[in-house]
Design an enzyme around this catalytic site. Structure first.
Site, PDB file in Angstrom:
ATOM      1  N   HIS A 369      31.745  45.868  29.009  1.00 48.31           N
ATOM      2  CA  HIS A 369      31.400  46.493  30.290  1.00 48.31           C
ATOM      3  C   HIS A 369      30.185  47.383  30.065  1.00 48.31           C
ATOM      4  CE1 HIS A 369      31.843  49.291  33.713  1.00 48.31           C
ATOM      5  NE2 HIS A 369      32.647  48.416  34.268  1.00 48.31           N
ATOM      6  N   ASP A 446      38.274  50.019  23.878  1.00 48.99           N
ATOM      7  CA  ASP A 446      38.261  50.205  25.328  1.00 48.99           C
ATOM      8  C   ASP A 446      39.455  49.465  25.909  1.00 48.99           C
ATOM      9  OD1 ASP A 446      37.832  50.213  28.040  1.00 48.99           O
ATOM     10  OD2 ASP A 446      35.863  49.249  27.974  1.00 48.99           O
ATOM     11  N   GLN A 449      41.161  47.472  30.641  1.00 51.37           N
ATOM     12  CA  GLN A 449      41.713  46.257  31.243  1.00 51.37           C
ATOM     13  C   GLN A 449      42.997  45.791  30.560  1.00 51.37           C
ATOM     14  OE1 GLN A 449      40.750  44.788  33.970  1.00 51.37           O
ATOM     15  NE2 GLN A 449      38.926  46.010  34.324  1.00 51.37           N
ATOM     16  N   LYS A 472      43.379  51.767  37.061  1.00 52.38           N
ATOM     17  CA  LYS A 472      43.622  50.357  36.747  1.00 52.38           C
ATOM     18  C   LYS A 472      45.055  50.113  36.284  1.00 52.38           C
ATOM     19  CE  LYS A 472      38.780  49.584  35.461  1.00 52.38           C
ATOM     20  NZ  LYS A 472      38.344  48.811  36.637  1.00 52.38           N
ATOM     21  N   CYS A 610      29.782  44.653  36.488  1.00 52.19           N
ATOM     22  CA  CYS A 610      29.273  45.619  35.514  1.00 52.19           C
ATOM     23  C   CYS A 610      29.340  45.044  34.099  1.00 52.19           C
ATOM     24  CB  CYS A 610      30.022  46.947  35.583  1.00 52.19           C
ATOM     25  SG  CYS A 610      29.792  47.824  37.144  1.00 52.19           S
TER      26      CYS A 610
END
Length: 654
Positions: A369, A446, A449, A472, A610
């Site tokens: 991202h 990260d 997600q 999220k 993004c």
């Protein structure tokens, strides 16, 4: 049961530290617990409400059997025609396990051999309370779960109350915790919300009106168990004890927890397939925010009044929930930020500025991202360091051999996504982290997600930093988390300066708070941190294993359906994927596909997400991106596929 079997059972329970339940083997009442009569009555009610349909106790009266059969008939459940006399043959556990898993609860008893309408408890001395709190029962319950109904008929226990062992405080607490979070009866409303708002951030208990008939005894049990986070329970055999995460996944019941899913868009029911952008919020999170602003709203850590104490308790309770959810070793490793983007920037501008020097190298991947690209570009430009990028193959999976070639003595940091937001690729995080650590590099993972789709264990990953956004994972916007290993945080200078992150300030010198306080300058997003805690409560009640399994099956279903559409090309087909389905459609711009789906009430993302570099790797500038969540259904996938077919065929109804 033979004498030898009785002895084996007795030895087994003795080895568990429980002891066999035999007449006269009653334990003294622990201090602070009710008298034996109260406990016996509670035990009766507990067994009455057990989610095993039509269990018959050898020796029960024929009148009780007749009452059971009458009630079962009214519920539409067919019992075997033979009576449940003490001489009736019993359906063994093996027979029940062998039944087809596709049977409905209503068909179970028609499949059990004639004369066998009972489930043997198989314990000496009749019914054993500890059996229902032990690993053997939990294992058995899991195996027969598809075969039984929660709408069970009453189980007469009055004749057996005298043989029930008086549980110790530890046993009673484990029993209450496991049962109150698992035994959810069939009711027309959504599942019981065990984390409704309560003063001081403690997990609230449902009111008596929330408990269905037959479960009122739970209120009394809960009064014996101190409030606070329920510990992870491990059975004697080392397996996790029964929890709500082992309940059948009922997507329709879950959907009722999300009020926005009742919304209509352009006259059509809302189908929310934009979960990679943000998730919808369950009623328990909405209620928790309302409760905070109605009863707890205050700044934290700074005042002696009651509301400040409530707000502080709620905020720090949320931090503990995050710690538990990630399996971090200490709450001091949990920093609240606005989201994953701010979390990555915090690491770049604090640890990065302090540790990255000229000619050092930072390694990322093509999957990232923009939030995991731009901060490192900025840092490299400032420090004279190099940004190196690991390539991916044509399916969207990281090429590990090429990744390893990028690692070296100058590698100071590796930063990559656990799950790609644009393709859904699940990266081999464990292996990539281990490879980076061999060269002494720190690793930032990260997890934006990933956290709402799969279990995350930062200690198992051994990552140095982990970041995610609350919105999220069914929490409010504006709240996120940075996990950092404590020894790293304690040796890292803060990024933002101001109130709350200091111990002492003079015009000559400032002394900072220890982690995590030194990284939380100013007034934090208190209410939304509390909302994040409520979202974690919700996910843990549903069960991350359940969610992962259900979403994986839904992804396979959606992939197969979409691949049937001529001219539709999926972008990103890695073997390991989470619920993201990026595609392009021949002859149609992605924004036109998104607009057409919107007219059918279907919300998807159309654009570059993004993540422009990875899309360009596949020769496209944008994709249509349906993304899945725990409340999506196969019927919604069918509606998506039908709408795309109609668009291709030029139906004007779109």
């Amino acid at each position: 049961m033979s004498t030898s079997e009785n002895e084996k059972s007795a030895r087994r329970f003795a080895s568990d530290g429980i002891g066999p339940v035999l007449p006269g083997n009653l334990q003294p009442v622990p201090a602070g617990l009710p008298d034996p009569e109260v406990l016996a009555r509670m035990a009766n009610e507990f067994f009455t409400a057990l989610p095993i349909a039509h269990t018959v106790i050898p020796g029960a009266s024929h009148a009780a059997d007749a009452a059971r059969e009458s009630q079962a008939s009214s519920a539409g459940v067919r019992l075997a025609e033979s009576s449940a006399s003490p001489t009736s043959s019993l359906a063994t556990e093996e027979q029940l396990r062998a039944l087809p898993s596709t049977l409905s609860a209503a068909d179970v008893y028609s499949q059990i051999p004639a004369g066998a309408n009972t489930i043997p408890l198989g314990l000496p001395g009749g019914v054993d309370a500890t059996y229902f709190a032990g690993p053997a029962f939990f294992s058995f319950l899991e195996d027969i779960r598809p075969l039984v109904s929660y709408a069970s008929t009453p189980l007469p226990m009055a004749d057996y109350a005298a043989t029930v062992k008086i549980p110790t405080e530890t046993e009673l607490r484990a029993l209450a915790n496991s049962f109150s979070s698992t035994a959810v009866p069939e009711v027309p409303e959504s599942p019981i919300d065990l984390a409704a708002p309560q003063v001081s951030g403690a997990a609230a208990q449902p009111s008596s009106s929330e408990l269905s008939i037959g479960y009122s005894f739970l209120n009394e049990i809960r009064q014996l168990v101190p409030s606070g986070p329920a510990p992870t329970q491990i059975a004697a055999d080392g397996l996790p004890a029964l929890s709500l995460s082992s309940q059948p996944f009922d997507v329709q019941a879950l959907r009722r927890d999300f009020p926005i899913l009742q919304e209509r868009v352009h006259g059509k029911p809302l189908i929310w397939l934009d979960n990679a952008a943000t998730t919808q919020k369950p009623q328990s999170v909405i209620d928790r925010l309302s409760h905070f602003y109605s009863h707890e709203n205050s700044n934290i850590h700074r005042a002696a009044h009651e509301l400040a104490a409530r707000a502080t308790d709620a905020y720090e309770a949320a931090r503990e929930k995050v710690r538990h959810f990630l399996n971090a070793s200490s709450v001091r490793e949990i920093i609240f930020v606005r989201g994953a983007t701010e979390g990555i920037n915090l690491v770049a501008q604090s640890w990065g500025r302090q540790n990255i020097q000229k000619d050092d190298e930072i390694v990322i991947t093509w999957l990232e991202h923009h939030a995991n690209i731009v901060p490192w570009q900025m840092l490299c430009a400032e420090k004279g360091a190099r940004l190196r990028v690991a390539p991916v193959d044509d399916s969207g999976q990281v090429l590990l051999e090429e990744y390893q070639k990028l690692l070296g003595q100058r590698t100071r940091l590796v930063a990559f996504a656990q799950v790609s937001n644009a393709l859904g690729t699940v990266t081999p995080a464990q292996e990539m982290i281990e490879m980076a650590h061999r060269y002494g590099a720190k690793v930032l993972l990260d997890g934006a997600q990933a956290v709402s789709h799969m279990q995350t264990d930062v200690q198992s990953f051994d990552c140095d930093f982990y970041v995610f956004s609350g919105h999220k994972m069914f929490a409010p916007t504006g709240i996120g988390v940075v996990f950092g290993k404590l020894e790293i945080l304690e040796n890292t200078q803060p990024w933002h300066g101001g109130g709350n992150m200091i111990q002492d300030v003079t015009f000559e010198k400032t002394t900072y708070q220890p982690a995590p306080g030194r990284f939380e300058a100013g007034t934090g997003n208190i209410a939304d941190a509390v909302g994040l805690g409520a979202a974690i409560d919700y996910l843990e009640r549903v069960g991350m294993v359940n969610i992962s399994r259900y979403e994986h099956d839904l992804l396979l279903y959606a992939t197969e359906k979409l691949q049937r559409i001529p001219g539709l090309r999926l972008i990103g087909t890695a073997r390991e994927k989470a619920g993201v389905l990026s595609f392009v459609l021949d002859g149609f711009r992605t924004e036109d596909v998104g607009a057409a789906l919107n007219r059918q009430g279907i919300a998807v993302r159309a654009g570059h997400h993004c993540a422009q570099p990875i899309l360009r790797r596949f020769g496209v500038e944008s994709t249509v991106r349906p993304s899945l969540g725990l409340y999506n259904t196969c019927e919604e996938i069918d509606a998506l596929v039908s709408a795309i077919w109609n668009l291709k065929q030029g139906h004007t109804s779109l």
